[in-house]
Design a protein around this motif. Structure first.
Motif, short mmCIF file in Angstrom:
data_model
loop_
_atom_site.label_atom_id
_atom_site.label_comp_id
_atom_site.label_asym_id
_atom_site.label_seq_id
_atom_site.Cartn_x
_atom_site.Cartn_y
_atom_site.Cartn_z
N ALA A 141 0.42 -3.50 4.38
CA ALA A 141 -0.98 -3.85 4.08
C ALA A 141 -1.23 -5.30 4.48
O ALA A 141 -0.29 -6.06 4.73
CB ALA A 141 -1.24 -3.67 2.58
N ASP A 143 -1.87 -9.19 4.73
CA ASP A 143 -1.44 -10.38 3.99
C ASP A 143 -2.70 -11.02 3.41
O ASP A 143 -3.77 -10.97 4.02
CB ASP A 143 -0.74 -11.37 4.92
N ARG A 207 3.16 -5.34 -2.93
CA ARG A 207 4.13 -6.09 -2.13
C ARG A 207 4.09 -7.54 -2.56
O ARG A 207 3.01 -8.13 -2.69
CB ARG A 207 3.78 -5.98 -0.64
N GLU B 41 2.75 -0.66 19.14
CA GLU B 41 2.14 0.05 18.01
C GLU B 41 2.82 -0.26 16.69
O GLU B 41 2.18 -0.18 15.64
CB GLU B 41 2.16 1.57 18.27
N LEU B 44 0.83 -3.14 15.30
CA LEU B 44 -0.63 -3.05 15.16
C LEU B 44 -0.93 -2.65 13.73
O LEU B 44 -1.56 -1.62 13.46
CB LEU B 44 -1.21 -2.06 16.17
N VAL B 45 -0.42 -3.43 12.80
CA VAL B 45 -0.59 -3.18 11.37
C VAL B 45 -1.25 -4.41 10.76
O VAL B 45 -1.32 -5.46 11.40
CB VAL B 45 0.76 -2.90 10.69
N ALA B 46 -1.69 -4.27 9.51
CA ALA B 46 -2.47 -5.36 8.91
C ALA B 46 -1.61 -6.56 8.54
O ALA B 46 -2.05 -7.71 8.67
CB ALA B 46 -3.20 -4.82 7.68
N GLY B 47 -0.39 -6.33 8.05
CA GLY B 47 0.43 -7.45 7.60
C GLY B 47 1.82 -7.00 7.18
O GLY B 47 2.28 -5.93 7.59
N GLY B 48 2.48 -7.80 6.36
CA GLY B 48 3.79 -7.44 5.85
C GLY B 48 4.93 -7.80 6.78
O GLY B 48 4.79 -8.61 7.68
N ARG B 49 6.07 -7.12 6.56
CA ARG B 49 7.31 -7.51 7.23
C ARG B 49 7.27 -7.39 8.75
O ARG B 49 7.77 -8.31 9.44
CB ARG B 49 8.48 -6.66 6.68
N PRO B 50 6.71 -6.30 9.34
CA PRO B 50 6.78 -6.19 10.80
C PRO B 50 6.19 -7.42 11.50
O PRO B 50 6.81 -8.00 12.40
CB PRO B 50 5.97 -4.92 11.10
N ASP B 52 5.62 -10.36 10.24
CA ASP B 52 6.39 -11.56 9.88
C ASP B 52 7.62 -11.69 10.78
O ASP B 52 7.91 -12.76 11.30
CB ASP B 52 6.80 -11.46 8.40
N ARG B 85 -7.32 -4.09 18.85
CA ARG B 85 -6.18 -4.52 18.04
C ARG B 85 -5.05 -5.05 18.91
O ARG B 85 -4.37 -6.00 18.54
CB ARG B 85 -5.69 -3.35 17.19
#
Lengths: 270, 297
Positions: A141, A143, A207, B41, B44-50, B52, B85
């Motif tokens: 999701a 940040d 998270r 791809e 192409l997510v909003a956030g989090g570990r990938p 980072d 994106r």
């Protein structure tokens, strides 16, 4: 002609029983599928046209099945390999992938499972799938800064009743009939995943930094957070809570708020 | 043509595909690999570990964004959301370049999540060339398109795959990512000559090589990315280096992913194979020149 070719291949690749069965079924109905395939795809002495398309059909199904096994590991363990395979066969007919990311392919599994025969034998499975989807969603999701106690302390007391909090984008609230987090924990440990006795369960998934956590909520805290999610003012949150526990609602909401701030459940200004 | 603009496809050296099992190792040990390629791809997510992880890896290494969902050959409209994106990710990550595949991946609003071959027809050529131009406008850069492994051919194909690729690169003014393993796999599956393929691809259009392992199913080879590069593909890579030059080369490994050191060793081997191929090529040219000089004398 390009459009016709692509539609033909799509139809054959996604046929639930495989290419040969789709062609045989179409033959008995007098359709022209086999003739269209023969016109479109060249076979040879090694593999005929249908066998060549079947390579893609197998890859289509098993690639997505593998992704959904990773997305729903405890649901897989509960239903078993065969049960999950059959579920996904039916699921892909109802919900073929429609997003550029294969990560979205399993988006509708919980709702589909709720109406599927697999849920008759495993009534907690749809709630378990809902919980696993929430874990996946929280993982990547958006940040966002979290609301700090210091920032909240700066709000004038007279402004509190009209204050509207916002949940952090990773927060997911789940109310269900079984403590399904225990099943996922068992699956993660490689232990047997078996059906549970029902028990009212309210979960918050979120998270913190890069790791995903979950926590059980009592009824009052769940109602309060659900109101926050809906955009209620703090006065409305307290009023709804007092309907559950007239005597002590405001203090309980205040206590809960301390925990929300500590765990980063509320979004701060960006 | 003049080839690519300076800096468009920099000489990155020998890289490996960055996959989740190696995130921790790469961040902790900062291995001496030249560069990484990632699947667009996955980020192409909003956030989090990938995101980072990608941001932290990018701080120390060049990154190439390699997509699997552009579906450039589909008759469906281009996915504007996907392109927006991807462009936003490129602005954030500043990749060395962006690549995807010469294929289609879905139709009728649905995705197969696979790299399906196109008929090599004039109709498909016109369709794809026009879409590549629009994608390059949207991304504000030239893209590289990769030849895919394929398991079927179409009756309506009037061109060979290499003639189609060459015509597309010229018409759309795009680059080619030449996957040497895919040439080998498709040559077996469709009984064409790998030499014909290499000599049909225009030298000035190739920007990068891919190397990977495949599996043998008897009747066909499958591009599984779950094995080391085989000897025949190493030999074909040496021929490709002799024709196209020393270009950025990447090892792909997507299933049964080994320890990072195994992957890194494959990248070092690519470096050694390329160097030897160039030496052999130079020696051959020198010998030929000597023979020609003797002949004239």
């Amino acid at each position: 002609m390009l459009a016709e070719t692509q539609r033909l291949l799509w139809r054959l690749i996604t046929a639930p029983e495989g290419v040969a069965a789709a062609l045989a079924g179409d033959d008995t109905r007098g359709g022209g599928l086999r003739a269209a395939l023969t016109r479109s795809v060249r076979g040879d002495d090694r593999l005929d046209a249908a066998q060549r398309v079947d390579i893609y059909a197998n890859m289509y199904f098993f690639r997505i099945l593998d992704v959904l096994k990773e997305d729903y590991p405890a649901t897989l363990a509960l239903l078993g390999e065969v049960g999950f395979h059959n579920l996904i066969t039916d699921y892909l007919l109802a919900h073929p992938p429609a997003h550029f990311s294969v990560r979205e392919a399993g988006r509708h599994v919980p709702e589909f499972l709720a109406a599927h025969a697999a849920a008759d034998a495993h009534p907690c499975a749809p709630d378990l799938a809902r919980y696993e989807r929430a874990l996946n969603d929280a993982f990547d999701a958006a940040d966002a800064p979290v609301l700090t106690a210091a920032a909240l302390a700066a709000v004038a007391p007279e402004a509190w009743p009209e204050l509207r909090f916002a949940l952090h984008p990773s927060v997911r609230l789940i109310e269900c009939g079984w403590p399904v987090d225990a099943l996922r924990a068992a699956a993660d440990r490689g232990e047997t995943v078996a059906d549970l006795l029902s028990a009212p369960t309210r979960l918050c998934v979120w998270r913190h930094e890069l790791a995903v956590f979950h926590r059980h909520l009592d009824a009052l805290e769940f109602v309060a957070l659900a109101d926050v999610e809906r955009g209620a003012t703090f006065a409305e949150v307290c009023a709804a809570a007092s309907e559950l526990n007239a005597a002590d609602a405001s203090r309980q909401v205040a206590d809960a708020l301390v925990g929300w701030l500590e765990r980063g459940w509320l979004r701060g200004d960006s | 043509m003049a080839g690519f603009a300076s800096g468009e496809f920099p000489a990155l050296g020998y890289g490996v595909g960055l996959r989740p099992p190696h995130y921790g190792h790469v961040l902790e040990t900062r291995p001496t690999v030249d560069w990484f390629e990632v699947i667009s791809e996955n980020f192409l997510v909003a956030g989090g570990r990938p995101l980072d992880v990608l941001t932290r890896v990018r701080a120390d290494y060049p990154i190439v964004l390699h997509g699997v969902s552009l579906s450039i050959g589909s008759v469906d409209p281009l996915d504007r959301d996907y392109l927006a994106r991807l462009r936003a990710l490129a602005e954030r990550i500043e990749p060395a370049w962006i690549s995807d595949h010469l294929c289609w991946s879905g139709v009728g609003g649905h995705m197969v999540h696979d790299l399906l071959p196109l008929p090599y027809s004039e109709e498909a050529l016109a369709h794809v060339a026009e879409r590549v131009a629009r994608v390059q406008d949207a991304l504000r850069r030239r893209i590289a398109l990769e030849n895919v492994s394929s398991y079927l051919r179409f009756g309506e194909s009037a061109l060979s795959e290499w003639d189609f690729l060459a015509a597309l690169a010229a018409r759309a003014d795009c680059a080619i990512l030449l996957d040497v393993n895919n040439v080998y796999v498709s040559a077996f599956n469709h009984r064409f000559d790998v030499g014909d393929y290499l000599s049909g691809v225009p030298v000035e259009r190739v920007a990068q090589f891919h190397l990977a392992g495949h599996s043998d199913h008897g009747t066909h080879l499958l591009d599984t990315h779950d094995h080391p590069v085989c000897d025949e593909v190493w030999a074909l890579y040496a021929r490709a280096v002799q024709r196209f030059g020393t270009l950025p080369t990447l090892i792909e490994w997507d299933d049964h992913i080994p320890a990072f050191d195994t992957l890194h060793a494959e990248a070092r081997r690519a470096c050694a194979v390329a160097a030897r191929a160039r030496r052999d090529d130079d020696a051959g040219r020198n010998a030929a020149a000597a023979v020609a000089a003797d002949h004239r004398a």
